[in-house]
Design an enzyme around this catalytic site. Structure first.
Site, PDB file in Angstrom:
ATOM      1  N   ASP A 274       0.830  -1.200   0.000  1.00 35.93           N
ATOM      2  CA  ASP A 274       0.000   0.000   0.000  1.00 35.93           C
ATOM      3  C   ASP A 274       0.870   1.258   0.000  1.00 35.93           C
ATOM      4  O   ASP A 274       1.876   1.328   0.727  1.00 35.93           O
ATOM      5  CB  ASP A 274      -0.856  -0.034   1.278  1.00 35.93           C
ATOM      6  CG  ASP A 274      -1.961   0.993   1.294  1.00 35.93           C
ATOM      7  OD1 ASP A 274      -2.851   0.906   0.431  1.00 35.93           O
ATOM      8  OD2 ASP A 274      -1.941   1.879   2.179  1.00 35.93           O
TER       9      ASP A 274
ATOM     10  N   GLU B 108      14.994 -15.025   0.847  1.00 39.28           N
ATOM     11  CA  GLU B 108      15.321 -16.075   1.827  1.00 39.28           C
ATOM     12  C   GLU B 108      14.340 -17.235   1.735  1.00 39.28           C
ATOM     13  O   GLU B 108      14.562 -18.296   2.304  1.00 39.28           O
ATOM     14  CB  GLU B 108      15.252 -15.517   3.258  1.00 39.28           C
ATOM     15  CG  GLU B 108      16.308 -14.492   3.584  1.00 39.28           C
ATOM     16  CD  GLU B 108      15.962 -13.760   4.885  1.00 39.28           C
ATOM     17  OE1 GLU B 108      15.082 -14.232   5.640  1.00 39.28           O
ATOM     18  OE2 GLU B 108      16.580 -12.705   5.127  1.00 39.28           O
TER      19      GLU B 108
END
Ligand code: NOJ
Length: 579
Positions: free
Chosen positions: A231, A294
């Site tokens: 956002d 990751e």
């Protein structure tokens, strides 16, 4: 089938090179995915309280698999006092009881994955709710404390600090600053809120804030989400010194001035407002990119950044930043062939230059639904919405016709497309909401001057003739549904030839069969300026955006947004032909 396409030898310079750059070498799913936006409070209500919820979503996921989308994005369902429909988050790592529980989320996620649907959640990093414990601690702490430094507190101007620190105006109307009251009752400092007063901006210069948000990313990635829609991804950093600024009158509320593009020319870079699109945001997204790396699989970050021009927006999707950015220049384009051709070309080129796919979008929960917007007879700035007194109210028949043609065009473009819940039903904007039912803060903060976004957020119809059209088990609906939505309900369109729902299903299945999302476009000439014509692999796409019918080449019609007879393409119609 032999195809006799209009002569292409005099075609303008082919854009296929730019398109090929756009698809890049990656095979990640998000490069070509069709992503369906679920606005949880308006999708499906399992408990009959009139507000959609996570179990409701789970119960309806089969319909989305059936529709043929690749992924879903859920607008916020996190703990929130709901002053901005959940974009005011009070706890980033829990579910608001309105929507269910974390366990309901896990169930929904597992079911979506079972159906082959990826799941993206909304991250709202620019601001918290004023109910967030960080903000409560900031208000309780003294000026200059570490707690206050997590937000944008400033002293006021004037003899007694009674004047706001600068002249900035909130996206929802009114000042961007609110004065606090000290624990002893005396007037205190001011805090910044780009949006509602209940949405204080975080201070992203503060490393503690950055660290916390990395934890939020990991929380949802650990639960198995496939990515985040981010956002206000152009708002986190503000210009040092917070200088006064007055936006141009034609700027939409999220900052996009979005001037019409001249054919062949990218818009000049407009002045950068001190609270949008500051260079400092990029290092934040680089650190998020590392976190996503990751994790196994191709996770995605999609920027909600109202940034112009597209060449500037492309900085959000450089290889070490986000993967996607919403293409609001495309969404904001008029129903006009030269403008659309330019924005398509510019998008593919601008994103392609940094190795990112272009995205495409026509509707979401912040804009007038495209089945109404494309037939508006007057200018309408993003965020203003439309209501009974708006000028140039749309003809619904024309709007739906154009929306179907526009969608058929969009879904043939290479890259990733976003579809907003209800558009596959041809839903128009709900224009005649009673004033006392409206809930968007824009409506209140502008004292009714701007209708705001409620008209595109009305709970969607599933079953004709049922209470709340099958949205929930009761008649309750947090925004009233218009009385004439039976014809838009999913069950009345399912399996019905020519319905908007069947048009979307066909488009999505052909798109996948012909791998249009990973394709490239070659413009075809000879159709006149008001017609968009290109081929994408084995498919030729022609949209008649002019005012006279256009002759079609002899070819098998794979899809038509309206019926086409005798080799003639009517106005406001798109066809896909087999090459
Ligand atoms: C953009 C969201 O899409 C909108 O609905 C919200 O009001 C603002 N950001 C503030 O979070």
């Amino acid at each position: 089938m032999t195809v006799e396409l209009t002569e292409t030898s005099d075609a303008p310079e082919s854009s296929s090179q730019a398109s090929l750059i756009a698809i890049g070498s990656g095979t990640e799913w998000w490069r070509s995915a069709v992503i369906y936006q679920i606005y949880p409070r308006s999708f499906a209500d399992s408990d009959g309280d009139g507000i959609g919820d996570l179990p409701g979503i789970t119960s309806r996921l089969d319909s989305l698999a059936d529709l043929g989308v690749d992924a879903i994005w859920l607008s916020p369902f996190f703990t929130s006092p709901q002053h901005d429909a959940g974009y005011d988050v009070a706890d980033y790592v829990d579910v608001d009881p309105l929507f269910g529980t974390l366990s309901d989320f896990d169930t929904m996620l597992a079911r979506a994955h079972e159906l082959g649907l990826r799941v993206i959640v909304d991250l709202v990093p620019n601001h918290t709710s004023w109910d967030h414990e960080w903000f409560k601690a900031a208000l309780a702490a003294p000026e200059g404390s570490p707690e206050r430094d997590r937000y944008m507190f400033r002293d006021g101007l004037g003899e007694n600090g009674e004047i706001a620190p600068n002249n900035w105006q909130s996206v929802f109307g009114g000042p961007m600053w609110e004065r606090t009251t000290n624990p002893d009752g005396t007037p205190g400092q001011w805090y910044l809120h780009i949006f509602d007063v209940s949405q204080p901006d975080l201070n992203w210069e503060n490393p503690w804030v950055r660290e916390q948000m990395l934890g939020v990313l990991r929380f949802w990635l650990d639960r198995g989400v496939d990515g985040f829609r981010v956002d206000v991804a152009h708002g986190l950093i503000k210009e040092a010194g917070l200088p006064d600024y007055t936006p141009p009158a034609d700027a939409g509320s999220m900052g996009g001035g979005l001037p019409p593009l001249e054919p062949g020319i990218d818009a000049d870079e407009p002045e950068t407002p001190p609270y949008w699109a500051q260079d400092g945001v990029h290092e934040i997204y680089r650190s998020w990119h590392e976190v996503l790396d990751e994790y196994e699989g191709d996770r995605v970050l999609c920027a909600e950044a109202w940034v112009e021009p597209l060449t500037k927006l492309a900085r959000w999707v450089r290889p070490d930043e986000m993967q996607q950015a919403f293409n609001f220049t495309y969404l904001s384009a008029s129903w006009n062939a030269p403008e659309l051709r330019t924005v398509i070309d510019t998008s593919i080129h601008a994103f392609g230059t940094v190795g990112a796919p272009s995205t495409w979008v026509l509707s979401n929960h912040d804009v007038v639904r495209h089945a109404s917007r494309l037939a508006l007879g007057a200018d309408n700035l993003q965020g203003d919405g439309i209501g009974p007194a708006s000028p140039g109210l749309p003809d619904p028949v024309l709007g739906l016709r154009r929306a179907r043609a526009a969608t058929a065009l969009m879904l043939a473009l290479p890259g990733s497309s976003y579809v907003y819940q209800g558009e596959e039903l041809g839903l128009p904007e709900a224009i005649y909401l009673p004033d006392d039912a409206r809930q968007d803060p824009t409506w209140f903060r502008t004292k009714g001057q701007r209708y705001g976004r409620d008209g595109c957020r009305v709970p969607i119809p599933w079953e004709a003739g049922k209470p709340s059209y099958g949205f929930g088990p009761t008649t309750a609906s947090w925004l009233p549904q218009p009385g004439d939505w039976d014809e838009f309900s999913r069950d009345s369109q399912n399996g019905v030839a020519g319905s908007t729902l069947e048009l979307y299903k066909l488009a999505l299945s052909l798109r996948s069969e012909h791998e249009l999302g990973t394709g490239a476009i070659d413009w075809l000439s000879g159709y006149g300026d008001d017609v968009i014509a290109f081929s994408n692999g084995a498919v030729t796409v022609i949209s008649n955006i002019g005012s006279v019918p256009v002759e079609l080449p002899v070819a098998t019609v794979l899809l038509a947004s309206e019926s086409v007879d005798e080799g003639v393409l009517p106005v406001d119609t798109t066809v896909w032909l087999a090459n």
